[in-house]
Write a protein that holds these residues in place. Structure first.
Motif, PDB file in Angstrom:
ATOM      1  N   ALA A   1     -22.543   7.969  18.600  1.00 12.14           N
ATOM      2  CA  ALA A   1     -23.587   8.982  18.489  1.00 12.14           C
ATOM      3  C   ALA A   1     -24.468   8.751  17.284  1.00 12.14           C
ATOM      4  CB  ALA A   1     -22.946  10.366  18.420  1.00 12.14           C
TER       5      ALA A   1
ATOM      6  N   ARG B   1     -25.745   6.187  16.141  1.00  8.88           N
ATOM      7  CA  ARG B   1     -26.818   5.244  16.382  1.00  8.88           C
ATOM      8  C   ARG B   1     -27.940   5.845  17.216  1.00  8.88           C
ATOM      9  NH1 ARG B   1     -23.446  -0.159  18.205  1.00  8.88           N
ATOM     10  NH2 ARG B   1     -22.278  -0.472  16.271  1.00  8.88           N
ATOM     11  N   LEU B   2     -27.689   6.959  17.847  1.00 10.14           N
ATOM     12  CA  LEU B   2     -28.640   7.490  18.796  1.00 10.14           C
ATOM     13  C   LEU B   2     -29.767   8.259  18.137  1.00 10.14           C
ATOM     14  CD1 LEU B   2     -26.077   8.593  21.484  1.00 10.14           C
ATOM     15  CD2 LEU B   2     -27.610   6.637  21.567  1.00 10.14           C
ATOM     16  N   SER B   3     -29.471   8.979  17.087  1.00  9.44           N
ATOM     17  CA  SER B   3     -30.517   9.688  16.353  1.00  9.44           C
ATOM     18  C   SER B   3     -29.933  10.124  15.035  1.00  9.44           C
ATOM     19  CB  SER B   3     -31.003  10.921  17.123  1.00  9.44           C
ATOM     20  OG  SER B   3     -30.019  11.929  17.109  1.00  9.44           O
TER      21      SER B   3
ATOM     22  N   PRO C   1     -29.800  16.066  20.248  1.00 11.34           N
ATOM     23  CA  PRO C   1     -29.504  15.100  21.312  1.00 11.34           C
ATOM     24  C   PRO C   1     -29.191  15.799  22.621  1.00 11.34           C
ATOM     25  CG  PRO C   1     -27.695  15.223  19.742  1.00 11.34           C
ATOM     26  CD  PRO C   1     -28.817  16.009  19.149  1.00 11.34           C
TER      27      PRO C   1
ATOM     28  N   GLY D   1     -34.986   9.093  28.147  1.00 11.52           N
ATOM     29  CA  GLY D   1     -35.337   8.690  26.793  1.00 11.52           C
ATOM     30  C   GLY D   1     -36.717   8.057  26.719  1.00 11.52           C
TER      31      GLY D   1
ATOM     32  N   SER E   1     -32.698  11.494  21.707  1.00 13.43           N
ATOM     33  CA  SER E   1     -31.433  10.823  21.977  1.00 13.43           C
ATOM     34  C   SER E   1     -30.843  11.377  23.264  1.00 13.43           C
ATOM     35  CB  SER E   1     -30.454  11.045  20.826  1.00 13.43           C
ATOM     36  OG  SER E   1     -30.927  10.436  19.648  1.00 13.43           O
TER      37      SER E   1
ATOM     38  N   VAL F   1     -27.608  10.819  25.920  1.00 19.18           N
ATOM     39  CA  VAL F   1     -26.306  10.180  26.039  1.00 19.18           C
ATOM     40  C   VAL F   1     -25.684  10.525  27.392  1.00 19.18           C
ATOM     41  CG1 VAL F   1     -24.105   9.780  24.882  1.00 19.18           C
ATOM     42  CG2 VAL F   1     -26.046  10.671  23.579  1.00 19.18           C
TER      43      VAL F   1
ATOM     44  N   LEU G   1     -20.843  13.545  18.403  1.00 20.94           N
ATOM     45  CA  LEU G   1     -22.105  14.005  17.844  1.00 20.94           C
ATOM     46  C   LEU G   1     -21.864  14.897  16.631  1.00 20.94           C
ATOM     47  CD1 LEU G   1     -24.075  14.787  21.122  1.00 20.94           C
ATOM     48  CD2 LEU G   1     -24.563  12.948  19.502  1.00 20.94           C
TER      49      LEU G   1
ATOM     50  N   HIS H   1     -24.509  16.031  13.598  1.00 28.16           N
ATOM     51  CA  HIS H   1     -25.421  16.872  14.370  1.00 28.16           C
ATOM     52  C   HIS H   1     -24.939  18.320  14.366  1.00 28.16           C
ATOM     53  CE1 HIS H   1     -27.952  13.679  16.025  1.00 28.16           C
ATOM     54  NE2 HIS H   1     -26.841  12.956  16.058  1.00 28.16           N
TER      55      HIS H   1
END
Length: 269
Positions: A3, A5-7, A20, A45, A52, A54, A72, A77
């Motif tokens: 997670a 890396r996603l935002s 996200p 996305g 983000s 997922v 997350l 988050h």
């Protein structure tokens, strides 16, 4: 899935940074289904740069939604939006998904989780994006002229969910200006071949089949074989990652913001 890396955690990207989005699919032993969910996540996305998105699954494929939400939270988050990739609000929406969200909330009480409505209609009208996606897939199947359509769904014993599928069929029929009848791959009659044969028996000469599925798999394969065997002129592909489906997911995300962050909104499980 990582997670982090996603935002960046909420707020790190400025006051407008969006939480996200966790897509939750049914899950299948068929690997094509998981890839379709990943493709939709990429499409959502791409439609909203910086968001983000997922993918997760309730069964057969990892990670599950509870694991994604925990990760997350561990990444810092403070909020997340869950979108059920389900076309009806049957057992998986009523039982499995709330249980997964509750488990994540128990382990990560600091994470605010908003849960969107399913992609099919509840008590309101059918979303135009859903109808547009179904029509796109029908056009791609290139049936030429047709004078009746079967809307082939997965199937459920839930009467309210079957009513939802019926409303989609009625709205699609109004848009296409041809009769549209429902069939089910399991749990309820009629199956696709029977529905095609019945339309032929009522005078339809060319019957096309629209797949009310989000992903390919054994059900769609069975529908294709049965419908073709009954003389259908075309069987459309599942929705997978059509642009209209990505648009519909983003509408569901936006609707959760209007419902409020905790408890009391209709998007909460």
């Amino acid at each position: 899935m990582r997670a982090a890396r996603l935002s960046a955690p909420d707020g790190a990207g400025g006051p407008a940074a969006a939480p996200p989005v966790v897509l939750v699919a049914h899950g299948s032993r068929d690997p094509r289904a998981a890839e379709a969910t990943r493709a939709l996540a990429r499409a959502v996305g791409a439609a909203r740069p910086g968001l983000s998105v997922v993918p997760s699954w309730l069964d057969h494929t990892e990670p599950g939604p509870a694991a994604v939400l925990r990760e997350l939270a561990a990444a810092g988050h403070r909020a997340a939006v869950v979108v059920p990739l389900l076309l009806t609000a049957a057992y998986h929406r009523r039982v499995d998904l709330p249980a997964a969200v509750a488990a994540a909330r128990a382990d990560a009480p600091g994470l605010a989780v908003r849960v969107a409505d399913v992609l099919g209609p509840l008590d309101g009208p059918v979303d135009g994006a859903l109808l547009a996606g179904l029509r796109r897939r029908l056009a791609e199947a290139d049936p030429g002229e047709y004078d009746a359509v079967v809307l082939a769904a997965a199937g459920t014993r839930d009467a309210r969910a079957r009513g939802s599928v019926g409303r989609v069929a009625a709205a699609l029929g109004a848009a296409l200006r041809v009769p549209v009848r429902v069939s089910y791959a399991s749990a309820a009659p009629p199956e696709a071949g029977v529905a095609v044969a019945r339309l032929h028996g009522r005078g339809a000469r060319r019957v096309a089949v629209v797949a009310y599925f989000l992903a390919p798999g054994l059900f769609h394969d069975a529908v294709t074989v049965a419908a073709r065997g009954a003389g259908a002129v075309a069987v459309a592909d599942p929705l997978t990652d059509v642009p209209e489906l990505a648009e519909l997911v983003l509408r569901r995300v936006g609707a959760t913001g209007r419902q409020g962050r905790h408890g009391g909104g209709p998007g909460e499980p």
